[in-house]
Enzyme design. Structure first.
Site, PDB file in Angstrom:
ATOM      1  N   GLU A   1      33.864  53.439   5.886  1.00  0.00           N
ATOM      2  CA  GLU A   1      34.303  54.176   4.691  1.00  0.00           C
ATOM      3  C   GLU A   1      34.254  55.687   4.909  1.00  0.00           C
ATOM      4  OE1 GLU A   1      35.861  52.434   2.713  1.00  0.00           O
ATOM      5  OE2 GLU A   1      35.059  50.521   3.406  1.00  0.00           O
TER       6      GLU A   1
ATOM      7  N   ASN B   1      37.177  55.631  -1.779  1.00  0.00           N
ATOM      8  CA  ASN B   1      37.537  56.698  -2.724  1.00  0.00           C
ATOM      9  C   ASN B   1      36.930  58.025  -2.268  1.00  0.00           C
ATOM     10  OD1 ASN B   1      38.248  54.465  -4.553  1.00  0.00           O
ATOM     11  ND2 ASN B   1      36.034  54.256  -4.678  1.00  0.00           N
TER      12      ASN B   1
ATOM     13  N   GLU C   1      42.892  50.861  -4.946  1.00  0.00           N
ATOM     14  CA  GLU C   1      43.743  50.542  -3.799  1.00  0.00           C
ATOM     15  C   GLU C   1      44.148  49.062  -3.814  1.00  0.00           C
ATOM     16  OE1 GLU C   1      42.174  50.836   0.199  1.00  0.00           O
ATOM     17  OE2 GLU C   1      44.078  51.607   0.903  1.00  0.00           O
TER      18      GLU C   1
ATOM     19  N   ALA D   1      33.996  47.236   0.436  1.00  0.00           N
ATOM     20  CA  ALA D   1      33.754  48.621   0.059  1.00  0.00           C
ATOM     21  C   ALA D   1      35.094  49.332  -0.111  1.00  0.00           C
ATOM     22  CB  ALA D   1      32.934  49.338   1.133  1.00  0.00           C
TER      23      ALA D   1
ATOM     24  N   HIS E   1      37.164  56.941   6.825  1.00  0.00           N
ATOM     25  CA  HIS E   1      38.338  57.076   5.962  1.00  0.00           C
ATOM     26  C   HIS E   1      38.419  58.442   5.277  1.00  0.00           C
ATOM     27  CE1 HIS E   1      40.450  53.320   5.925  1.00  0.00           C
ATOM     28  NE2 HIS E   1      39.459  52.589   5.467  1.00  0.00           N
TER      29      HIS E   1
END
Ligand SMILES: [Zn+2]
Length: 1020
Positions: A387, A354, A184, A351, A390
């Site tokens: 994370e 993914n 990213e 962090a 996400h």
């Protein structure tokens, strides 16, 4: 190069000579036209067919079959990718992204695996756009699907992007290598050729070859591992769900892991280098709790692979026995949903989310009970919360383009607070939310700020979108929206949004529609729980009537009465049907949510609401709040033009405990509050994103209230008042002594948050003055702080006992006291440091005061050298970061210089920590010139290491220049930006840095004398 045996090889029997990468600077402005069958395949008469930064939309990638074979000895990799593409316009060209890859083979076959050419397909490169174009002599026909096949290779990247190398050292001194990815926003193209834009979602089937001493991890679980040839194993990962390229990840390493299962059966594992494995247990506990929480909150299962029924039977059986990945259940391919979290020793950001394989900096994932402080613990918890949020926000539903990255990052930042508050209430995460909003205000009140949704086209512009506006302002605006809509409506709205756009991309408007519960006429007629209106909600009922009058189909939507009662203000009847009427806490008619949110998302800056009492009325005025331009400046009125916000205003008075609400949509407004009210506090608990100014003696009233009865206001309101007052001082709306008088009540304050807010301003003034040789002010301010806060300082114990708030206060207060050379503090810290040295570093200091003890210990040669030695040997990143901070507190400029050089070298101090080292040295009055000169001298190297537009470069620029406050220093910074004009013009941070220095210069020009006089008066 290793001979690669490919499964897809049978499709490609041709013998291709190596087609060397060719470069073409020529670009065409029109889309590629199909050429005739006889086009020559040489590249000499071909020019790059595409001139835009974004890829053409008429070739859609559907499925990638990716094979990678990294060599951790030669630090290079080879690979191949077969991409199934859907062609939607006749064309001879496939244009996609590739950066730094040597493409050695290119071919295209049709659905029947027939080659479109028996010759080498030419590959043209456009490096400035990071694109390649593959020319097919036969037209790719609209409506047909094809397979594009490419072979490629490259060195593992040296930095932190793409497919990159990382190393760690064992306690015996051996250096081991691993390879990891960070894509990213635009670096997947460095690892394999791909359509590297967030809206090109596709499935990924990944295979990785490795030596048996390593393991490989990717987004999905391994379904099969087999031996390719002697010493080479191949892991085949399950095909992924549809996702964006920036979420693809793979790691090849020799790490160990701990594992556990969530209540819904997601297998969670935490990976770390073998000797750090004992520090993984806290993260495992957090990740399991977080996934359980999010599955419930979003009401959507963790969105990775779903098992078939046959597989479920196996799953149930296998739950009884311990499992060790990689799972291999051949011939029945049965996989578990996995969530792997891995600590990567070299990691630029904190962090990365993914899908299924979140990657972390070691300090963001590992928790060492002996050396991690309470702040470290909170950080790890929040990062994991971020994370894992996400996995839904960003991974399941992705913003259409990078201009709306806030849809990912603002949400994930805000979900940190919601999730940690729910899963770890003891951590009191809500006490930090105000800080998040304050840092947004700090940035947003400079003219150089930007709207949350801003254009970003090239990689440098895209990288710069990852800033405090997307994260912090995004989170604060969502916080405001949640309070506006109520928790329930907010939560149901985002669930609706996530469900509707699953495995797809979304725009801001989609979010507003989901939150406002609007829907299309089709949705409406089919009985969805929504009300139909293109204007959101203003006249929900009349719109319904319109629909009914236009349609012969008179079918009532299915309304669940209980749900309607819970969520909405009630039912209305129209045309014989019942509808839910949306409920808002704000008075007046239904809101136009889109119009309201556009003022926050598409417009930069933050409003200042000025309130004045006039009889029974509260008069309101809104302006744009600017800290760099004073109202007396000519520029001020120009910069106000066109700015208007829809502000969901809240306020409290002494007359009742009710929170009053009012939506302010005009430049001026008034509210009736009654005569009997003695005080009004606006923006209750700072649930709104706006600064409040109390004109005409309003601040004196607040000062009086705090002194006489501060607990009449919540701790958030008290903190908010302190923050607003000092912001208004900088902006020239309030005199500094009024601000200082306001915090005169702090001796009565017992809550950590307002205490730290007030102390924080005094410390900032002290640290700024320290760099200006204003000796009388420095000495008086230091004396004043120590005298005024004596009782607070003396209350602190040198331990890890107490609540999270108490521990946090202790850390901050003792660190400041020792910095101000408070004799009892220094004495206690020196004693502890001596004990620590005598124990050879084996003594465990209380974690919350370790930084203070180390910082005092680092002031002499022996202490500093011993600390650097421990830094070099320690296996705890939590301890290392505390020591590194202490080392930068030295007053010896040679030592500070050495730290900067060690950071640049990247061995003892890793490159990932260089930007922090520069910032910490810049904070030191002996180091701030040194740090700035270092940045100027090594600018090119820094840009090469971190890339222009990265947040490291931004932090370095703003952090070093932010220490300046004289007109000469401002000129010096301007000269430097002139010297790197071409780069500076691409960097928002350059303008932010200039705004910031200008703000500091003005602050001292306006306030230094006031501060001097005020201190003299206090110390008389
Ligand atoms: Zn994020």
């Amino acid at each position: 190069m290793v001979l690669v045996r490919l499964l897809v090889l049978s499709l490609f029997h041709m013998s291709l000579g190596g087609s060397q990468p060719t470069q073409s600077s020529q670009q065409a402005s029109s889309p590629p036209h199909p050429a005739g069958q006889q086009s020559p395949l040489g590249t000499s008469n071909l020019s790059f067919p595409w001139s835009r930064l974004r890829l053409p939309r008429y070739i859609i990638p559907l499925h990638y079959h990716l094979l990678l074979h990294p060599n951790l000895t030669t630090l290079s990799f080879t690979g191949s990718v077969q991409i199934q593409i859907d062609v939607q316009n006749n064309t001879n060209w496939v244009v996609l992204h590739s950066k730094g890859l040597q493409i050695s083979k290119a071919a295209i076959v049709d659905q029947n695996f027939a080659h479109l050419s028996d010759q080498v397909l030419p590959v043209l490169h456009n490096p400035s756009h990071e694109q390649i174009g593959i020319f097919s002599p036969r037209v790719l026909s609209s409506g047909q699907k094809y397979f594009l096949y490419l072979e490629f290779g490259a060195e593992l990247s040296e930095g932190f992007y793409g497919f990159y190398k990382s190393t760690y050292r064992t306690s015996t001194g051996e250096t081991r290598t691993l390879a990891s990815t960070h894509f990213e926003p635009t670096s997947a193209r460095m690892a394999f050729p791909c359509f590297d834009e967030p809206s090109f979602k596709a499935n990924f089937s990944i295979r990785i070859r490795r030596s048996p001493e390593y393991i490989s991890l990717s987004n999905m679980p391994v379904v099969e591992t087999f031996e390719v040839n002697a010493g080479v194993l191949e892991d085949q990962f399950d095909a992924s769900v549809k996702m964006s390229t920036y979420l693809v990840a793979f790691v090849i390493c020799d790490f160990k892991y701990v594992t556990a299962t969530t209540s819904s059966g997601v297998q969670v594992s935490i990976y770390a280098s073998p000797e750090k494995w004992p520090q993984t247990h806290y993260a495992l506990e957090v990740a399991v709790k977080m996934l359980d929480f999010y599955e419930e909150y979003f009401n959507i299962h963790y969105p990775l692979p779903k098992q078939g029924t046959l597989c479920l039977v196996f799953l149930l059986l296998l739950c009884q026995i311990p499992l060790f990945p990689p799972f291999t259940f051949s011939p029945l391919t049965c996989v578990f949903p996995l969530s792997d979290l891995i600590a990567i020793p070299d990691f630029e950001s904190g962090a990365m989310e993914n899908w299924g394989l979140t990657t972390y900096r070691e300090t963001s994932l590992l928790f060492d009970p002996l050396t991690s402080s309470i702040s470290d613990k909170l950080w790890v918890t929040m990062v994991i919360g971020h994370e894992l949020a996400h996995q839904w926000f960003g991974n399941l539903v992705t913003m259409e383009w990078w201009n709306d990255i806030w849809l990912n990052e603002g949400f994930a930042r805000y979900m940190e607070y919601i999730s940690v508050e729910a899963t770890y209430p003891d951590l009191k995460v809500e006490e930090y939310l105000l800080q998040t909003c304050f840092s947004a205000v700090g940035h947003d009140s400079l003219n150089s700020s930007r709207p949350i949704s801003s254009p970003a086209e090239n990689p440098t512009q895209i990288k710069q979108m990852f800033d405090t506006v997307s994260y912090d302002k995004g989170a604060c605006v969502l916080h405001m929206l949640r309070h506006f809509l109520t928790d329930d409506v907010f939560q149901r709205g985002i669930v609706r949004y996530l469900r509707k756009y699953s495995y797809r991309n979304a725009h801001n408007q989609d979010l507003w529609d989901s939150l406002a519960n609007t829907c299309s006429e089709e949705d409406f007629m089919s009985g969805k729980h929504c009300y139909s209106s293109s204007q959101a909600s203003k006249n929900a009922v009349s719109k319904h009537i319109n629909i009914h009058s236009r349609t012969s189909l008179h079918r009532c939507p299915l309304i669940h009465f209980t749900q309607c009662k819970q969520l909405f203000s009630g039912l209305v009847t129209c045309c014989g049907c019942m509808y839910c009427l949306p409920q808002y806490l704000f008075a007046g008619e239904h809101m136009d949510l889109t119009a309201m949110m556009n003022t926050w998302i598409l417009q930069k800056g933050i409003p200042l609401v000025t309130v004045t009492r006039k009889g029974p009325h509260l008069l309101l005025r809104q302006d744009r709040f600017l800290r760099t331009v004073l109202p007396s400046d000519r520029l001020w009125s120009t910069l106000q033009q066109g700015f208007l916000w829809h502000i969901p205003l809240t306020y409290k008075t002494d007359a009742s405990s009710t929170i009053h609400r009012h939506l302010m949509t005009t430049p001026t407004d008034s509210i009736h509050i009654g005569e009997e009210v003695s005080w009004v506090k606006v923006n209750t608990d700072m649930t709104g994103y706006y600064v409040v100014h109390y004109e005409d003696g309003g601040w004196d009233e607040m000062t009086k209230l705090l002194r006489e009865n501060h607990t009449a206001l919540s701790y958030k309101d008290r903190t908010h008042l302190i923050h607003n007052a000092f912001q208004l001082v900088t902006a020239g709306h309030l005199s500094l002594d009024k601000g200082l008088d306001l915090i005169g009540y702090l001796q009565l304050e017992t809550h950590t948050v307002p205490l730290l807010e007030g102390i924080g301003y005094l410390e900032t003034f002290y640290r700024m003055t320290e760099k200006r040789n204003e000796f009388d002010v420095i000495s008086n301010l230091g004396m004043y702080i120590l005298r005024f806060f004596r009782a607070v300082i003396d209350r602190q114990t040198w331990s890890d006992r107490g609540s999270v708030s108490e521990r946090r206060l202790r850390s901050e207060v003792l660190s400041l006291a020792c910095h101000l050379k408070d004799p009892p503090c220094l004495e206690r810290a020196r004693e502890s440091f001596k004990d620590w040295l005598q124990s050879n570093g084996t003594l465990n200091l209380p974690t919350d005061v370790a930084v203070t003890v180390f910082s005092v210990g680092a002031q002499d040669d022996h202490g500093w050298v011993s600390l650097l030695h421990t830094y070099n040997m320690s296996l705890s990143e939590a301890q290392k970061s505390k020591i590194l901070f202490a080392l930068t507190c030295s007053r010896d400029t040679n030592k500070l210089h050495r730290l900067l050089e060690l950071g640049l070298e990247g061995k003892v101090i890793r490159s990932q920590d260089l930007s922090s080292v520069i910032l910490m040295v810049a904070r030191n009055p002996r180091g701030y010139r040194l740090a700035w000169n270092f940045v100027k001298k090594n600018w090119d190297t820094l840009v090469q290491k971190f890339q222009l537009g990265s947040f490291c470069i931004r932090n370095i620029l703003i952090g070093t220049t932010g220490q300046f406050s004289s007109p000469e220093e401002l000129t010096e910074v301007q000269h430097f930006f002139e010297s790197i004009k071409e780069q500076a013009s691409q960097l928002r941070a350059a303008q932010v840095a200039l705004d910031n220095v200008q703000k500091n210069v003005r602050w001292f020009q306006r306030n230094l004398e006031t501060l001097r006089n005020w201190l003299n008066k206090q110390l008389q």
